[in-house]
Design an enzyme around this catalytic site. Structure first.
Site, short mmCIF file in Angstrom:
data_model
loop_
_atom_site.label_atom_id
_atom_site.label_comp_id
_atom_site.label_asym_id
_atom_site.label_seq_id
_atom_site.Cartn_x
_atom_site.Cartn_y
_atom_site.Cartn_z
N MET A 25 0.88 -1.16 -0.03
CA MET A 25 0.07 0.08 0.09
C MET A 25 0.97 1.11 -0.14
O MET A 25 0.49 2.41 0.49
CB MET A 25 -0.97 -0.01 1.08
CG MET A 25 -1.79 -1.23 1.40
SD MET A 25 -3.49 -0.81 2.00
CE MET A 25 -2.87 -0.71 3.59
N HIS A 64 9.18 1.02 2.93
CA HIS A 64 10.47 1.00 3.79
C HIS A 64 11.13 -0.42 3.59
O HIS A 64 11.00 -1.09 2.77
CB HIS A 64 9.89 1.17 5.07
CG HIS A 64 8.57 -0.02 5.48
ND1 HIS A 64 9.14 -1.22 5.59
CD2 HIS A 64 7.35 0.11 5.81
CE1 HIS A 64 7.83 -1.88 5.92
NE2 HIS A 64 7.00 -1.19 5.95
N HIS A 110 9.60 -3.59 2.94
CA HIS A 110 9.01 -3.87 1.78
C HIS A 110 10.24 -4.14 0.63
O HIS A 110 10.13 -5.04 -0.13
CB HIS A 110 8.39 -2.72 1.02
CG HIS A 110 6.94 -2.03 1.63
ND1 HIS A 110 6.97 -1.14 2.47
CD2 HIS A 110 5.87 -2.95 1.82
CE1 HIS A 110 5.80 -1.03 2.97
NE2 HIS A 110 5.05 -2.06 2.52
N ASP A 135 2.54 -8.95 9.40
CA ASP A 135 1.11 -9.15 9.43
C ASP A 135 1.07 -10.62 9.17
O ASP A 135 0.51 -11.14 8.22
CB ASP A 135 0.59 -8.51 7.96
CG ASP A 135 0.94 -6.78 8.28
OD1 ASP A 135 0.36 -6.38 8.92
OD2 ASP A 135 1.46 -6.34 7.18
N MET A 140 9.23 -2.52 11.49
CA MET A 140 9.00 -1.59 10.47
C MET A 140 7.57 -1.60 9.71
O MET A 140 7.16 -2.63 9.57
CB MET A 140 10.23 -1.82 9.14
CG MET A 140 11.27 -1.28 9.70
SD MET A 140 12.34 -0.81 8.42
CE MET A 140 13.90 -0.46 9.41
N SER A 141 6.97 -0.56 9.55
CA SER A 141 5.62 -0.47 9.15
C SER A 141 5.35 0.91 8.43
O SER A 141 5.83 2.03 8.96
CB SER A 141 4.64 -0.60 10.28
OG SER A 141 3.37 -0.11 10.09
#
Ligand code: PAF
Length: 281
Positions: free
Chosen positions: A33, A37, A40, A154, A188-189
């Site tokens: 989305m 960071h 990803h 997740d 990290m998010s």
């Protein structure tokens, strides 16, 4: 020279991918989305190692937000996302509109993946996983990847996507990749972009609680551990939504350590809701 091939229209992406598949290329897919960071980027790197072509989608899916303010405030940083991806070699980036993801409008089905969709995140964010399933299914049908990469932060999402693939008989391998953490342990998010510096420091408490659970697994029962780890949040800056010690396969509460278990946490740091987890045994 690394390059980014950017698509917005589904028809153009499908055309390009069909051409690649025709010559036998394998496709690795990283759905995101945006507000990218290091977590990803590690998925992108893994996909690059294992597949000929890497597709990254950047799409803030409104169907998975149960709270309109959360959707409105979700961090968006497309220019920075492109610049981060451009350091990672030849990548196809797909930034679709709603109509490009769902050309027939929002499909009205609800795929029953079982009780797992109603637990933890499913309980506190009603409808969240229905929205995740709709978008991931739509993107899989469009891109038809050989492998798709998801982060273990997740963890429940990973389990649910695996169930979806199994139920629908989709020919895609789901690869779950490790959580990346800041120096203080904060997972990290994309949502970390919404934290102030102080909140970023305070949010490290989540990982402290997870580590405590892992450290004490041999001396406390799951119930005792849940109570002790939850007490770390009492009178502190974070508001704990849940801290659950559950089985790693079905995410149901456990009474002993006989099965593989995981601690899952959701907590508010100011207005920002963060989740994290740690496998305990
Ligand atoms: O994990 C996420 O960022 C999202 O849930 C996903 C998988 C991209 C679907 O919108």
């Amino acid at each position: 020279m690394p390059s980014i091939n950017h698509f917005q229209k589904r028809s153009l992406l499908i055309e390009q991918l069909n051409a690649e598949k025709k010559v036998g290329k394998t496709i690795g897919f990283v759905p995101t989305m945006g507000a990218l960071h290091q977590g990803h980027l590690s998925l992108v790197e893994q996909a690059k190692k294992e597949c000929d072509i890497v597709v990254v989608s950047i799409y803030v899916n409104p169907l998975q937000f149960n709270n309109p303010n959360d959707l409105k405030n979700y961090p968006r940083s497309l220019a920075n996302d492109f610049s981060l991806l451009s350091n990672h070699g030849n990548i196809i980036v797909f930034c679709p509109s709603f109509d490009d993801v769902f050309p027939n409008g929002e499909e009205q089905y609800t795929l029953n993946v079982g009780e797992i969709a109603n637990l933890l995140e499913g309980h506190y964010r009603p409808g969240h996983f229905t929205g995740v399933i709709k978008v991931v299914n739509a993107l899989f049908n469009l891109i038809k990847p050989n492998k798709a990469y998801f982060g273990n932060k997740d963890y429940q999402q990973v389990l649910i996507v695996k169930k979806m693939v199994q139920i629908l008989g989709q020919d895609v391998k789901i690869i779950a990749c490790p959580t990346h953490r800041s120096k203080n342990g904060l997972a990290m998010s994309s949502r970390n972009a919404l934290l102030s510096e102080q909140e970023g420091r305070e949010a490290a408490l989540i990982y402290e609680a997870l580590k405590l659970c892992k450290e004490k697994i041999n001396s406390l029962s799951p119930a005792e551990l849940k109570a002790e780890a939850s007490s770390l949040f009492e009178n502190g800056p974070l508001k704990l939504e849940y801290l659950e010690i559950v089985s790693a396969d079905e995410l149901v509460p456990i009474n002993n350590w006989e099965q593989k278990s995981i601690c899952c946490i959701a907590a508010y740091c100011g207005k920002v809701r963060l989740i994290d987890n740690l496998m305990l045994n």
